[in-house]
Structure formats: structure tokens, C-alpha cells
Design an enzyme around this catalytic site. Structure first.
Site, PDB file in Angstrom:
ATOM      1  N   ASP A 475      -1.442   8.502  -4.132  1.00  0.00           N
ATOM      2  CA  ASP A 475      -1.839   8.414  -2.722  1.00  0.00           C
ATOM      3  C   ASP A 475      -0.615   8.468  -1.804  1.00  0.00           C
ATOM      4  OD1 ASP A 475      -3.498   8.081  -0.536  1.00  0.00           O
ATOM      5  OD2 ASP A 475      -4.517   6.325  -1.350  1.00  0.00           O
ATOM      6  N   ASN A 477      -0.177   7.295   2.395  1.00  0.00           N
ATOM      7  CA  ASN A 477      -1.051   6.821   3.465  1.00  0.00           C
ATOM      8  C   ASN A 477      -0.437   6.757   4.853  1.00  0.00           C
ATOM      9  OD1 ASN A 477      -3.771   6.336   2.570  1.00  0.00           O
ATOM     10  ND2 ASN A 477      -2.895   4.908   1.105  1.00  0.00           N
ATOM     11  N   ASP A 545     -11.654  10.340   2.806  1.00  0.00           N
ATOM     12  CA  ASP A 545     -12.178   8.982   2.610  1.00  0.00           C
ATOM     13  C   ASP A 545     -13.616   8.895   3.089  1.00  0.00           C
ATOM     14  OD1 ASP A 545      -9.992   7.896   1.420  1.00  0.00           O
ATOM     15  OD2 ASP A 545      -9.161   6.982   3.226  1.00  0.00           O
TER      16      ASP A 545
HETATM   17  C1  GLA Z   1      -6.449   5.602   0.828  1.00  0.00           C
HETATM   18  C2  GLA Z   1      -7.277   6.455  -0.119  1.00  0.00           C
HETATM   19  C3  GLA Z   1      -8.468   5.662  -0.620  1.00  0.00           C
HETATM   20  C4  GLA Z   1      -7.986   4.411  -1.308  1.00  0.00           C
HETATM   21  C5  GLA Z   1      -7.108   3.596  -0.374  1.00  0.00           C
HETATM   22  C6  GLA Z   1      -6.459   2.424  -1.080  1.00  0.00           C
HETATM   23  O1  GLA Z   1      -7.141   5.353   1.999  1.00  0.00           O
HETATM   24  O2  GLA Z   1      -7.691   7.626   0.516  1.00  0.00           O
HETATM   25  O3  GLA Z   1      -9.231   6.444  -1.515  1.00  0.00           O
HETATM   26  O4  GLA Z   1      -7.266   4.755  -2.470  1.00  0.00           O
HETATM   27  O5  GLA Z   1      -6.064   4.398   0.190  1.00  0.00           O
HETATM   28  O6  GLA Z   1      -5.616   1.714  -0.267  1.00  0.00           O
END
Ligand code: GLA
Length: 724
Positions: A475, A477, A545
Site C-alpha cells: 500500500d 497512502n 477503496d
Molecule cells: C488503504 C487501502 C485499504 C486498506 C487501508 C489500511 O486505504 O486502500 O484497502 O488497506 O489502507 O490502512
């Protein structure tokens, strides 16, 4: 032969699948674009001079004749300062401070095999044309690489810039390509979006002047994808010409379309040049990322199929292309950070026996205090206490149930409240005298520094070595800010965004390359880094998401403009925000990609389990089409109440259709669907119907399909050839 050079007319012809690309070296040594489009013969295409209104003509350096004028040709690589006023692909700063550049043909060669780009992902390929351009006055060279394919209607291009002088130069722009297109009656198609609403379609007419899309985020981003298509007026989903460009790049980028004074069009782009300055020492080269350029005379759909073929055949890790993908249960939407060993076991138990074959433990398993987004990120050791004594407990439990085990990492990030940051505060990106920007309460690790990449790779490879892990979700973010590295001197700070990409690719090599038996899935707050360069490492990427089926019809439709269905990770989740979308609808939409589950299966009843099992059996029937089939988009959810994807096998012996209707309004219980891409002569058995129909009937008269009488309803239809 795919690459042909006529030495008399100095013309290059590149013949790929359903396309020809032609250019020529003009009398003055200028590399001029001649043609890109449907296959043509190797005729004498003339001088390549274009006509049209321009301002007062300016000759090329030293040639006082209107014959020698750069703007009378479409460029293969536009440059600035010597009489060309169109959008340049390259700008250099010479030691005297001038920015003059004049790149002329020197020589060319045809390599038997496409060379990889040092430190950057690219498609593989065969015969490759390299044209060497140089500005001998200032000692600067540009090598242009071209490859065509017999199994995908694309051409790949890139540029490598080299300092041939004895003093340093600076590149203030170093794009990958210029592409001239005849005429200017085009619409531009691009993909915009944001978190949870990635890759929406936008079609806008081209004007005189420059239209541009870009990212300044240090990632390709969900705001605008590094994709653009040019569509002559009237091009539709399945009819007319379509030209698409897609950068194999994951950091800040730019793509531009310019309506030229000549009445033609120029496309260009590559590494974002805002906030960019690259120092090129004598003898050094700068490799611009690759661009994939697709052409189709079968509309937007044909262009998409060209990209899909190219990525499946030449980009995505080979061993993943044909193999069944893991069908995962991921605990994130069920638990967020709040889980213990018993809860994880219950989730795994709840879904076991349905056909789900991989349990993925998401965020929250590491550090001693990762109970929310504020702490623990970057500390890649298991929280043994939370995991009932050891990470091994859940791994063994999952393996004992015949499932594989997957785990989540966010390798590029750290929290301020983490052991990693406390021990190595300088490893985070930022200026030592300024507070940093937070995003999701995180900082990013300075991947431009080798020691930081080594630190991360050691930690993650350690976990992958010490535990039996089969799958990793990688991931990312946040966006990159505070672009300053203590690892570089002042004159190299504006190299940061590109160096971040190079660092990321190196980190992928160190981790993914070192663990060939682990399956890696990409993710970036959902689909915020969904680009071809990521597909070189990750066969599939968490698309968004947002797992609501209705939202997913638009997200998956937009994503499919350039990216194959097999690259989209799509999970069945619980209904969102009180939207009671039927389980069947959620499964049908999630099956149009690498499917899986993302819900609290610990609450599954026997009936839920039976339903999931039935749905996975259905998925397995269409899996090969998802992995390798041709996609036809029959209904557009952006402009209608319907969405439909039709997948057809390459040999046209099988097809699968998923039709979705958003809002149920009488009398919309049935819809006539006219198929595409079938063999008109073949007779197809239609699952659930007694009467078989020929491809010609299905494509022209169509088939009436009934949908359940509620909102967000789906119906699917499977066709199999009857051998006569
Ligand atoms: C991101 C990902 C999610 C999940 C969260 C966890 O938002 O897109 O699928 O893994 O992080 O913190």
C-alpha cells in the site's frame, strides 16, 4: 519485417499489428513525422511538409530560405530556441546560460531485441529502431527508441538524452516523445478522479493552444491518470479512429495536446517538468520513461483492447498472466484495526470451503501500538500480543485450512510515533529546518536514498523470510510533499520527484525481486497509483477503496480504458451506507476483475457460505475470459442507466456478458443487448436457454435479457460455441 528504412527517400516505416508509423529525415536533417494510423503501403510519402497558417516564418539556424523551417514539419521530438514555437519535448540549459537546442539526425540502428531501460520498468519487445539525434554545437544527444508488435496494436517509444560535451548541462524538461497527428478535429479523452471515485471519463474538444493533464504529487495519482486519448470527431466506443497514450511511469507526470497553428495536433509528455531540473554531467544520460501509444480503427474499445494486449503480453509479470489469481478474503472492511487472533480465525473459518483460497491480514498487525492511523507505521515487526503470541498462529491456522496467507505492508511510509522515525528521523522526506506536512498522519521515507531503501527492504524481506507468507498487499497512502533530501546537494534537489520514482522501482526490485514465490498486489489508498509502471511489478492493483457495486461500475469502466480487467482487484463487500445492493450484484461486478471478498465472513450463515461458493463457481467459469479475453464495453454507466461488459475469448468460442441496471423504472425489466466481437458464423449455446443462436443473430438482432425488478440489478449470460 516490422522496421523498414528506405535509404533513398530516408523514410522509416514501422509496421505493427493493424498500424503503420512513418517518419523521415528531411533534407536539412530534421526528423519529421509523416504518418501514424491504419496500415499503409511503403509509398513515397513526399517531403512531409505540412501547410497551414503560421506567424512570420522563421528559418532553421543558418538557412535563410523558407524551405528550411521546423514548423513546416511535424516533429518526432520538438525542441526550443531555434525556430520551433510549438510545445517542446526537451529543454536544456547550457553552461553559458543559453537554452538553445537544435537536434538533427546523425545515424540510426535496428536492435534485434528491445533493450530494458536502466532503473525503470518498460515493456519487453523484439526489433527496436534507435534514431540518434545530436546538437553538435552544444554537445547534446537524443536517442529515440521505437518498437512495434505483431500481437498488440501499439508502438512503444522513449528517449534517452546524453551530455556529449565536457561541461555539465541541466535538463529543465525531458519528455518522452512528441507525436504529430494530422488535423485538429479531435476530442481529448482523459481520466480524472479522487479517492474512492477513481478514473472518471472526461471528453472535451481540442482547441488551439495547449491542453494538459498532470500530477505534481510524486505519484501518478487518482486525480488524473497518465493516460490520454485523441478521438476524431464522431469516434464512438466501437467505430472510428482512436489514438491513446499511456506513460509507464509512477511519479509526477504531464501529458499535453496542442492544437497547432498549422491545423494539426501535437501530443507530448513525460516526467513532470514543473519543479524539475536534472543535472547531467559530461557523458551522463537521462532516461525518459516509456510511453505506450495505441491506435485502433475500432473506436475507443479497440484502443483499450490494444493496451490490454500490450500489457498482458509484454508488461505484466509473465507467470501471473495466465495463472488463476488468488481469491482473497481481506479483513480490512470487517475489522479495520480492531481485531485479535480469535476474530481473524473466525473470519478465515467463516469463508473456508467456499473457494476463497487466500486470507489477507491487512493494516494493524505490526508494531506494538498500531491501533489507529497515528502510530506504528514503519515498524515492520509483528504485534505478537495482538496476534495471540505470534504471527505464526494465524498463518498456521490459515494454512491448515488449505488457504494461503497474505499480509499488508506500506513500505514507503512511517508515523512520527514509531520506532523507525524515533531512531531515524532523517529517513523521512523533509527539510531539516521546516515542519513536515502530514497526510493520513504519515510521513514518507526518503526513497531517493539508498540506505533508506536498504533499511526498508531488510525489514520487509526479514518478515517474508521468517514467516510463511504467500501474498503481499503493498500500500501507499499519501502524496509526496516536502521534496527535499539530505542525501543530495542543492543543485540536485529539483531531481527529487523523479528520483522518488527511481527509488520506488529499486525498492520493488529489492523486495519483489527477492521473493519470487510471493504474489504481490499493488494499492495506494485504493487506486491512486494505477499506472503501467506499477503493473510491471504488480499483476493486479486494488482498484478503489470504494467497493460499492454501483460506484464500481464507473470506476472499473474508467480504469478499463487503458488497463486490462485482470489488473483490477475487485472485492465483494457488505452493502455500503444502507444501500441494500443484492449480493449477486456485488459478486457480478466484482467478478469483472481479480475477485475476492472484503467483509465480515465470521458472521456468515450456512446460506451465505453456500451463496459465496456458488458465486465462486460462476467466477471460475469466466476466469479465463477475465484474464485473457477481449473486452467490449456495451453500456456506459457515465451516460446511461446501464453498464455492461462483454468478454470474448480470442478464438471467439466463448463469451461472458454482465449487464447492470442502476435504477429500476418500469418498463425497464428487459433490455435488448446486441453483442460485439463474436464470430458471425459460429453457433453459440446460451446458458439457460434452449435455442442456440449464431453470432450474426446475436450481434445484429441481439438478445432480450430480463433483469430482476429492483435497483442495482444484474444479469449475466454465458455463450459457448457449439461445434457442428
Ligand atoms: C488503504 C487501502 C485499504 C486498506 C487501508 C489500511 O486505504 O486502500 O484497502 O488497506 O489502507 O490502512
Amino acid at each position: 519485417m516490422s522496421i523498414y528504412y528506405n535509404s533513398e527517400s530516408c523514410t522509416f516505416f514501422l509496421d505493427g499489428k493493424n498500424l503503420t508509423y512513418a517518419m523521415k529525415v528531411s533534407e536539412s536533417g530534421y526528423l519529421a513525422h509523416l504518418y501514424f494510423g491504419a496500415p499503409i503501403a511503403h509509398d513515397d510519402l513526399g517531403s512531409g511538409r505540412i501547410t497551414g497558417r503560421d506567424a512570420i516564418p522563421t528559418s532553421m539556424p543558418g538557412q535563410d530560405s523558407p524551405k528550411y523551417n521546423y514548423t513546416h514539419y511535424l516533429p518526432e521530438l520538438s525542441f526550443f530556441g531555434t525556430g520551433d514555437f510549438r510545445e517542446p519535448a526537451i529543454q536544456i540549459q547550457n553552461p553559458l546560460g543559453d537554452r538553445l537546442c537544435d537536434l538533427l539526425y546523425r545515424s540510426h540502428e535496428i536492435l534485434p531485441k528491445k533493450p530494458a531501460i536502466t532503473g525503470m520498468p518498460s515493456l519487453d519487445g523484439g526489433e527496436t529502431l534507435v534514431i540518434h539525434l545530436a546538437d553538435l554545437a552544444c554537445g547534446f544527444g537524443a536517442d529515440l527508441y521505437y518498437t512495434v508488435y505483431d500481437d498488440a496494436s501499439v508502438i512503444t517509444r522513449r528517449a534517452s538524452f546524453v551530455n556529449l560535451s565536457k561541461e555539465p548541462k541541466r535538463l529543465t524538461r525531458a519528455y518522452s516523445f512528441s507525436l504529430g497527428l494530422a488535423g485538429n478535429d479531435y476530442d481529448i479523452l482523459s481520466l480524472y478522479g479522487g479517492w474512492s471515485a477513481e478514473r472518471n471519463l472526461e471528453r472535451t474538444p481540442l482547441h488551439h493552444g495547449v491542453f494538459s493533464i498532470d500530477s505534481k504529487r510524486g505519484s501518478s495519482s487518482s486525480t488524473l491518470n497518465p493516460f490520454m486519448a485523441l478521438l476524431p470527431e464522431g469516434t464512438t466506443e466501437e467505430h472510428g479512429n482512436a489514438y491513446g497514450v499511456n506513460l509507464v511511469y509512477s511519479s509526477s507526470f504531464v501529458l499535453k495536446a496542442e492544437g497547432l497553428p498549422s491545423g494539426d495536433t501535437l501530443l507530448t509528455g513525460g516526467v513532470q517538468d514543473f519543479d524539475f531540473c536534472w543535472k547531467l554531467d559530461p557523458g551522463e544520460s537521462f532516461e525518459a520513461p516509456e510511453v505506450v501509444i495505441a491506435y485502433s480503427d475500432k473506436g475507443i474499445g479497440g484502443m483499450s483492447r490494444a493496451f490490454h494486449d500490450a500489457y498482458r503480453n509484454h508488461l505484466i509479470p509473465k507467470k501471473a498472466v495466465r495463472a488463476s489469481r488468488p481469491i482473497v478474503i481481506n479483513n480490512w472492511e470487517a475489522t479495520s484495526f480492531s481485531f485479535d487472533l480469535e476474530k481473524l480465525k473466525a473470519i478465515a473459518d467463516g469463508i473456508s470451503g467456499t473457494g476463497v483460497d487466500t486470507f489477507v491480514l491487512d493494516d494493524g498487525w505490526f508494531s506494538n501500538h498500531r491501533e489507529d492511523e497515528y502510530s506504528g507505521m514503519g515498524d515492520w515487526f509483528p504485534n505478537d500480543q495482538k496476534l495471540g503470541g505470534s504471527l505464526k498462529n494465524i498463518i498456521d491456522f490459515v494454512h491448515a485450512r488449505g488457504m494461503k496467507f497474505g499480509i499488508w505492508f506500506e513500505p514507503e511510509s512511517c508515523n512520527e510515533d514509531s520506532e523507525t522515525y524515533r531512531t531515524h528521523p532523517d529517513y523521512a522526506i523533509g527539510h531539516p529546518d521546516r515542519p513536515r506536512c502530514y497526510s493520513r498522519h504519515e510521513f514518507l521515507m526518503d526513497l531517493t536514498r539508498k540506505e533508506v531503501r536498504e533499511y526498508i527492504a531488510d525489514a520487509i524481506n526479514g518478515i517474508l523470510r521468517d514467516y510463511e507468507i504467500d501474498y503481499v498487499k503493498w500500500d501507499f497512502n499519501r502524496s509526496v510533499t516536502d521534496m527535499y533530501s539530505i542525501g543530495r546537494d542543492s543543485e540536485r534537489q529539483a531531481e527529487f520527484a523523479h528520483r522518488y520514482a527511481l527509488g520506488l522501482y529499486d525498492l520493488c526490485d529489492r523486495i519483489i525481486g527477492a521473493n519470487p514465490d510471493v504474489f504481490f498486489e499493488g494499492c495506494a489508498s485504493g487506486g491512486a497509483r494505477f499506472d503501467p509502471a506499477m503493473l510491471f511489478y504488480f499483476p493486479q492493483i486494488w482498484t478503489s477503496d470504494n467497493t460499492d457495486a454501483d460506484a464500481r461500475t464507473r470506476i472499473q469502466y474508467g480504469t478499463s480504458l487503458a488497463y486490462p480487467l485482470s489488473s483490477m482487484s475487485c472485492h465483494v463487500s457488505s452493502p455500503h451506507d444502507g444501500n441494500p445492493t443484492a449480493t449477486k450484484t456485488r459478486a457480478d461486478i466484482a467478478h469483472l476483475g481479480a475477485t475476492g471478498y472484503e467483509l465480515d465472513s465470521s458472521e456468515f450463515t450456512d446460506e451465505d457460505r453456500a451463496t459465496a461458493k456458488e458465486h465462486i463457481i460462476e467466477y471460475k467459469k469466466m476466469e479465463e475470459l477475465v484474464l485473457l479475453g477481449d473486452l467490449y464495453r456495451l453500456d456506459d454507466p457515465f451516460g446511461s442507466n446501464f453498464f455492461s461488459f462483454l468478454l470474448v475469448s480470442k478464438d471467439k468460442s466463448r463469451a461472458h456478458l454482465t449487464l447492470y441496471r442502476k435504477s429500476y423504472r418500469e418498463p425497464a425489466e428487459t433490455k435488448r443487448v446486441r453483442f460485439c466481437g463474436l464470430d458471425p458464423q459460429k453457433l453459440y449455446e446460451i446458458e439457460g436457454r434452449e435455442t442456440p443462436l449464431h453470432g450474426s443473430t446475436l450481434m445484429n438482432r441481439g438478445l432480450m435479457l430480463s433483469l430482476p425488478a429492483h435497483d442495482c440489478a444484474t444479469v449475466t449470460c454465458h455463450l459457448t460455441e457449439i461445434y457442428q
